[in-house]
Design an enzyme around this catalytic site. Structure first.
Site, mmCIF file in Angstrom:
data_model
loop_
_atom_site.group_PDB
_atom_site.id
_atom_site.type_symbol
_atom_site.label_atom_id
_atom_site.label_comp_id
_atom_site.label_asym_id
_atom_site.label_seq_id
_atom_site.Cartn_x
_atom_site.Cartn_y
_atom_site.Cartn_z
ATOM 1 N N CYS A 193 -96.522 -32.538 -10.506
ATOM 2 C CA CYS A 193 -96.432 -33.534 -11.597
ATOM 3 C C CYS A 193 -97.622 -33.382 -12.560
ATOM 4 O O CYS A 193 -98.872 -33.376 -12.300
ATOM 5 C CB CYS A 193 -96.646 -34.965 -10.960
ATOM 6 N N THR A 194 -97.206 -33.299 -13.851
ATOM 7 C CA THR A 194 -98.235 -33.137 -14.948
ATOM 8 C C THR A 194 -97.868 -33.981 -16.093
ATOM 9 O O THR A 194 -96.802 -33.945 -16.557
ATOM 10 C CB THR A 194 -98.129 -31.529 -15.465
#
Length: 141
Positions: free
Chosen positions: A3-4
């Site tokens: 997740c970014t």
């Protein structure tokens, strides 16, 4: 890729826009579709119920309009991921805190309820809906 979230503030963008770019990973190795939602103050519930732990939380009055990117499919939690409110405050809240021992040391997760087989408390999937409509700065968040 985990997740970014990339956040670009209005002073860093060419036209003064506040921008978010976001990707999600998945433990199940399958794609979880997201949707873009714009929540207006009159649509904001005054009682929030978490999907995973069924905890009910009374929310403050006077929420602001905000965007969120929740799961498009129901049943596995809201996972709003990120959004921007009308005060131009942007946030993300699902950066997989469970895999960071330093974070867990400072803020351990509530254990699962053995009888109901559900997690306790609020989780990272709920944070955008609980915080973003009410803050005017990152410090308030």
């Amino acid at each position: 890729m985990p997740c970014t979230t990339l956040l670009v503030g209005k002073n860093a963008s060419y036209d003064g826009s506040t921008l978010i770019a976001r990707n999600d990973d998945s433990q199940s190795t399958r794609f979880t579709p997201k949707k873009l939602a714009v929540i207006h103050p009159e649509q904001q519930n005054r009682v929030y119920e978490t999907v995973l732990s069924h905890l009910k939380i009374q929310l403050p009055d006077n929420p602001m309009r905000y965007t969120a990117m929740p799961n498009a499919l129901k049943g596995e939690g809201i996972w709003a991921a990120s959004g921007i409110n009308e005060a131009e405050v942007a946030m993300t809240a699902t950066e997989t805190i469970t895999s960071n021992p330093r974070v867990l040391g400072a803020d351990p997760l509530v254990e699962y309820d053995e009888e109901t087989n559900t997690p306790g408390g609020i989780g990272e999937e709920d944070i955008v809906y609980l915080v973003l409509p009410y803050i005017h700065s990152a410090r308030e968040g």
